[in-house]
Design an enzyme around this catalytic site. Structure first.
Site, PDB file in Angstrom:
ATOM      1  N   LYS A  15      -1.155  -1.424  -4.556  1.00 44.41           N
ATOM      2  CA  LYS A  15      -1.869  -0.147  -4.761  1.00 44.41           C
ATOM      3  C   LYS A  15      -0.830   0.865  -5.224  1.00 44.41           C
ATOM      4  O   LYS A  15      -0.329   1.659  -4.431  1.00 44.41           O
ATOM      5  CB  LYS A  15      -2.477   0.343  -3.442  1.00 44.41           C
ATOM      6  CG  LYS A  15      -3.723  -0.382  -2.981  1.00 44.41           C
ATOM      7  CD  LYS A  15      -4.296   0.337  -1.749  1.00 44.41           C
ATOM      8  CE  LYS A  15      -5.271  -0.526  -0.990  1.00 44.41           C
ATOM      9  NZ  LYS A  15      -5.622   0.028   0.326  1.00 44.41           N
ATOM     10  N   ASP A  34       0.875  -1.181   0.000  1.00 41.70           N
ATOM     11  CA  ASP A  34       0.000   0.000   0.000  1.00 41.70           C
ATOM     12  C   ASP A  34       0.911   1.229   0.000  1.00 41.70           C
ATOM     13  O   ASP A  34       1.376   1.648  -1.057  1.00 41.70           O
ATOM     14  CB  ASP A  34      -0.919  -0.101   1.224  1.00 41.70           C
ATOM     15  CG  ASP A  34      -1.870   1.073   1.387  1.00 41.70           C
ATOM     16  OD1 ASP A  34      -2.058   1.833   0.432  1.00 41.70           O
ATOM     17  OD2 ASP A  34      -2.443   1.229   2.486  1.00 41.70           O
ATOM     18  N   VAL A  36      -9.547  -2.875   0.666  1.00 44.39           N
ATOM     19  CA  VAL A  36     -10.034  -4.193   0.257  1.00 44.39           C
ATOM     20  C   VAL A  36      -9.866  -5.233   1.365  1.00 44.39           C
ATOM     21  O   VAL A  36      -9.026  -5.073   2.257  1.00 44.39           O
ATOM     22  CB  VAL A  36      -9.311  -4.688  -1.020  1.00 44.39           C
ATOM     23  CG1 VAL A  36      -9.659  -3.817  -2.213  1.00 44.39           C
ATOM     24  CG2 VAL A  36      -7.796  -4.738  -0.812  1.00 44.39           C
TER      25      VAL A  36
HETATM   26  P1  IMP Z   1       1.756  -0.394   3.898  1.00 45.04           P
HETATM   27  O1  IMP Z   1       2.804  -0.409   4.968  1.00 45.04           O
HETATM   28  O2  IMP Z   1       1.025   0.919   3.836  1.00 45.04           O
HETATM   29  O3  IMP Z   1       2.255  -0.817   2.548  1.00 45.04           O
HETATM   30  O4  IMP Z   1       0.620  -1.367   4.343  1.00 45.04           O
HETATM   31  C1  IMP Z   1       0.822  -2.673   4.378  1.00 45.04           C
HETATM   32  C2  IMP Z   1      -0.105  -3.326   5.374  1.00 45.04           C
HETATM   33  O5  IMP Z   1      -1.310  -2.566   5.641  1.00 45.04           O
HETATM   34  C3  IMP Z   1      -0.543  -4.608   4.741  1.00 45.04           C
HETATM   35  O6  IMP Z   1       0.290  -5.673   5.173  1.00 45.04           O
HETATM   36  C4  IMP Z   1      -1.966  -4.757   5.226  1.00 45.04           C
HETATM   37  O7  IMP Z   1      -1.950  -5.500   6.429  1.00 45.04           O
HETATM   38  C5  IMP Z   1      -2.455  -3.375   5.519  1.00 45.04           C
HETATM   39  N1  IMP Z   1      -3.317  -2.855   4.413  1.00 45.04           N
HETATM   40  C6  IMP Z   1      -3.006  -1.926   3.489  1.00 45.04           C
HETATM   41  N2  IMP Z   1      -4.021  -1.698   2.643  1.00 45.04           N
HETATM   42  C7  IMP Z   1      -5.008  -2.526   3.033  1.00 45.04           C
HETATM   43  C8  IMP Z   1      -6.333  -2.781   2.530  1.00 45.04           C
HETATM   44  O8  IMP Z   1      -6.826  -2.213   1.536  1.00 45.04           O
HETATM   45  N3  IMP Z   1      -7.060  -3.707   3.217  1.00 45.04           N
HETATM   46  C9  IMP Z   1      -6.576  -4.370   4.301  1.00 45.04           C
HETATM   47  N4  IMP Z   1      -5.348  -4.172   4.797  1.00 45.04           N
HETATM   48  C10 IMP Z   1      -4.567  -3.253   4.167  1.00 45.04           C
END
Ligand code: IMP
Ligand code: MG
Length: 173
Positions: free
Chosen positions: A125, A97, A147
């Protein structure tokens, strides 16, 4: 809730990625590390689709979202990590994300002196990224919607769904 990616699409893409990874890692000391809890469904399916010998381990990372859909402070637990010295490590997560989880965890694994280190995610994303890094392997790019399903949760619910669905505003209330 609206289905974005159905069960059959996920299964065939995971099989395809497994074949690609088996090619890449044949005759190499591969260790696949899943980030709990979100990666556990992908991890279970992907390791069975990678038809070369490999080891499997887990670590835990959580950004404490709870009922929020934006990340909080990241906590990483490496207590269950196997010895990664001289292993070719593939780090697996449910979604890339902002990319901050992957960036942080990759740096911590790099400290364990693996032979090589790459990342694979189910979902990317791309527009939400806040880091320079990109995942080495991904199954699907998705728009910036929250999601659930196939391991992904909202407030620890919905992980068991065999498809990926986006939650509407009323689901998130
Ligand atoms: P990041 O550190 O922002 O890349 O987020 C990664 C973590 O956030 C992932 O391992 C997910 O556990 C959670 N996450 C990010 N986007 C979503 C989503 O759309 N749905 C559910 N969990 C998400
Ligand atoms: Mg996660």
């Amino acid at each position: 809730m609206k289905v974005l990616i159905d069960e059959e699409q996920i299964n065939s893409r995971v099989i395809e990625l497994g074949r690609e990874l088996a090619q890449e890692y044949q005759n190499r000391p591969l260790t696949i590390i899943g980030i709990l809890a979100g990666s556990l469904v992908l991890l279970a399916d992907l390791i069975r689709a990678i038809d070369v010998p490999h080891q499997v381990g887990v670590l835990q990372a959580s950004s404490y979202r709870g009922k929020s859909t934006t990340p909080g402070e990241l906590q990483v637990n490496l207590d269950y990590l196997p010895d990664l010295t001289d292993r070719d490590v593939l780090l697996v997560d449910d979604i890339f994300d902002t990319g901050k989880t992957m960036q942080t965890v990759l740096a911590q694994i790099q400290d364990q002196n693996p032979r090589s280190l790459k990342s694979a995610v189910l979902l990317w994303k791309e527009e939400a990224s806040q880091v320079e890094l990109e995942p080495d392997y991904h199954c699907f790019k998705i728009p910036e919607h929250f999601v659930v399903g196939y391991g992904l949760d909202f407030n620890n619910e919905y992980r068991h769904l065999p498809f990926i669905a986006s939650l509407e505003g009323s689901d998130l209330a």
